[in-house]
Structures are given as structure tokens and as C-alpha cells.
Design an enzyme around this catalytic site. Sequence first.
Site, short mmCIF file in Angstrom:
data_model
loop_
_atom_site.label_atom_id
_atom_site.label_comp_id
_atom_site.label_asym_id
_atom_site.label_seq_id
_atom_site.Cartn_x
_atom_site.Cartn_y
_atom_site.Cartn_z
N LYS A 243 0.84 -1.19 0.00
CA LYS A 243 0.00 0.00 0.00
C LYS A 243 0.88 1.25 0.00
O LYS A 243 1.99 1.24 0.53
CB LYS A 243 -0.87 0.03 1.26
CG LYS A 243 -1.90 -1.08 1.39
CD LYS A 243 -2.63 -0.94 2.73
CE LYS A 243 -3.63 -2.06 2.94
NZ LYS A 243 -4.80 -1.94 2.08
N ARG A 317 -9.70 -11.98 2.51
CA ARG A 317 -10.59 -13.04 2.02
C ARG A 317 -9.88 -14.39 1.99
O ARG A 317 -10.54 -15.43 2.07
CB ARG A 317 -11.11 -12.67 0.64
CG ARG A 317 -10.09 -12.61 -0.47
CD ARG A 317 -10.54 -11.84 -1.68
NE ARG A 317 -10.71 -10.42 -1.39
CZ ARG A 317 -11.16 -9.53 -2.27
NH1 ARG A 317 -11.50 -9.91 -3.50
NH2 ARG A 317 -11.27 -8.27 -1.94
#
Length: 464
Positions: A243, A317
Amino acid sequence: MTTIPSSHELLPAGGAGIPICCVGSALWPEVEATLSPFQRAFLKATDFAPKVGRLAMLPGDDGSLARILFGLGDAEGPARDRLAAGKLPSLLPPGSYRFEPAGIDPAEAALAWLLGSYRFGRYREAKGERPRLVAPDGVDSAEIERIAAAVAMGRDLVNTPANDLGPAEIETAARDLSRHHGALIAIIAGEPLARDFPLVHAVGAASVRAPRLIDLTWGAPDAPRVTLVGKGVAFDTGGLDIKPSAGMLLMKKDMGGAAAALAVADMVMGGGLNLRLRLVIPAVENAVSGAAFRPGDVLASRAGLKVEIGNTDAEGRLILADALALADAEEPELLIDFATLTGAARVALGPDLPAFFTEDDDLARAVAEAGAEAADPVWRLPLHAPYASLLDSKVADLNNVSGGPFAGAITAALFLRRFAPKTRAHVHFDLYGWNPSTKPGRPEGGEVQTARLVYGLLKSRYGR
């Protein structure tokens, strides 16, 4: 877990306290008629009106604080804030207070007060004495205190920076709960984790803080089975798809799903609900090192599906997939997962309104009604089955991302459903887990969104 801070406790019912009159525009003429000429003159001089959040501290004849007026505006309007009373602890001077019964739901107002009294004091203790509230007559003050304490525990976890809260500390929080409530707990780490939960292991392998899977159980074995799964990413760098700096500033909150699940578990066990509870938390740190999983890798999962990694920043996930496969194997009556999963849900609904997904329409209605009842709102988004093709992979069973800009929250939810095929009564909550600014009852910082909703739903179904 055995001591509740005073900010999460009510004073005993029937005690003395300065009265607080929460007054909306419709009730104002009736309240104004009860005031002395001196008090009416005082309000006129201070330009008081019962607008939302307005406060008036009325003096008595001897100059002491005699009564509080707190404006609710249009108390019956669609935009009313049901937690408005949560603003009062930050406005009032130290002392004991009590709500006048007219114009409010006393239990809701008391809970709002406690939620608004929260302060994160691990590193800088709040100075001075705080106002305290006398429990309203006829409310279950112990229940209100339990809910407030569970929310505070979850908020503390989200607010704690990652240098002091990693996978081991999430485990400690779960162990504290298990000891306090007499639950059983198992921790899977090391080689057993790599063998049986390969996605959890792969996501956490780059960190010096070892990944683990936390599995807590409580309640009678023959009671209805309810399983909670919480995403426990203690910090998310994004992995090798790292990020930007601005994107990491709030990544201590990426374990907000685990915090919400822990808060619900605390409420359920403390409330003695008639269910068999299972709490599963995959706890990891998504770090960068030579051991990090890579874009293009194909990873095995507990369910046997092979997953191509399209982006290492879609790690939540992955760990949830293994946890859901474990939960789904025993086909619980109800399966609920909590995750700070996608920016797409925030773009669609903003920070205050979590998205939820389920294939069960009756369950969806119950979730929405429980959110409305608890003043813990959510919004259903569709599990649009045709979008599942966006997760197709040429080399594996599926990809962990769609690779495109559309429907990110939906494709993430569809990814998770692949790993819990047996349990139809499955709800996935996509949370933000953070209050960007202070609102009544919701101080700026970490928040366990949907925790009070889910407890209310379970209490309505399984009683005590």
C-alpha cells in the site's frame, strides 16, 4: 475481563441525580410550562431552543445546578439520532445525573450514555472526574453494562497500534474471554497451521509474528449452533502489492472484524444465550519479507480449491476462506463473518453503514430489522451470481480478485461463499470498523460495527 471500568457502569437505580430532560420540538411546550419564570427568563437570555444537541444547564434558586435540558430536535423524524444521549458525557460537569422518563427510551438512552463515555486511555489517561448516570427505573442495567463493556473491549483492540497488538495479542484477548466465561479454546499454529490452514499460513508467513487460528467454543453441545468468524489482520501492509503510505495509516484497524466477533461473543456468553457458540479468528500480520506470498502464486486452501493470487493486498478473504471452510464443515444453523474487507463497500455506503450479504431473504430481513432495533444500521448488497465469473482463473480454481474496477465488495463476498457452500444461513458483514469523527455514542476511533445488531438478533432467536 473481571473488572468493568466505571465509565461502563451505571449508578444504582433510585439514587439521587441531577435530572436530565431530553426534549424534542413536539414536547417542548409541555416542558416549558413546568419551568419557573426565572428559568424561562434564563433560557430566553441564553437563546435556548430544543434543537439537536443543544444543552441548557438550569440553575436552582440557590444557584446550584438544578436541571439539564437536552435538545432532540424532531425526535420522531427519520433523521433523528437514537444515540443522541451519548453526547451528554462530554458536555456535562462531573456529578450524578438521571434521565427524566418523558421523551426517551430509557434503556437506549442509558446505553448511549455509556457508549459515549468511552475513552481510549492506554497511552494517555483521561484527566478529571467524569459524569455518572443513575440507572433508569425498570431497565436491565446489568445487560446494558455488559453490552457497553463488550463494545469498549472491541474498541480498545481496534485502537491499539500494531506494535502492541499482533496475532499473539488477539489470541490473548480470546483467551481472556474464554477464562472469564468458561469457554474452551484451541490455537492452531506452526506446522499444523501450514498443513490444515494453508491460506492463513501463507498470508502470515512474512511476519516475524507467527500466524495462528483461534477456535473458541461455548455452550451446550446440543444447543443450536451459531458460528462467528472474524478477520484478524493485525496490520496490513498490502504485502508485496504494498500500500502507499496514506493507505497504511489506519491499517491497525484491519482486525476490526475479529474485534467485532469478540465483542459479540462476550455479549452472547455474558447474556447466557441458549446456543452453542463457536468463534473462529484467523490472526495474521500481512508483512513484507522474503517469505511473503507473491502475485501470481497459486495457493492451496483448506477446502481443496486452488487460489491464484491476483493481488496480495486482498489477503483478508484468503484467511477467511480457510476459517469459513472449518466453520462450514459442521453446518451450523447460522454462520456470520465480520471483516474490514473492501474499500468498494465504503465507496458505496460510506464509513457509517456496513454492507451485508446473504442468500437467505428471511435472514436478510431479520438482520435489517435487528440493525434498526439496535440503532446499529446496515445495508444489504446483492450476491449477484453472474459476477462470480469475474473471479475466473486460467491456472487455478479461482482468483482472489476480479482484476477490474467494478463490484469489488460483491466479488469479495462471492469469493467467500465458495468456501462455505453447505451453510445457506450465512451472513457476511463488510465493515469499516472506525468512526472518522465523533458522533453521539460513537467517539472518533475504533468501532465494533454490527456487534450490537448481531447480539440483538441472536437474543431474539435464542433467548436465555
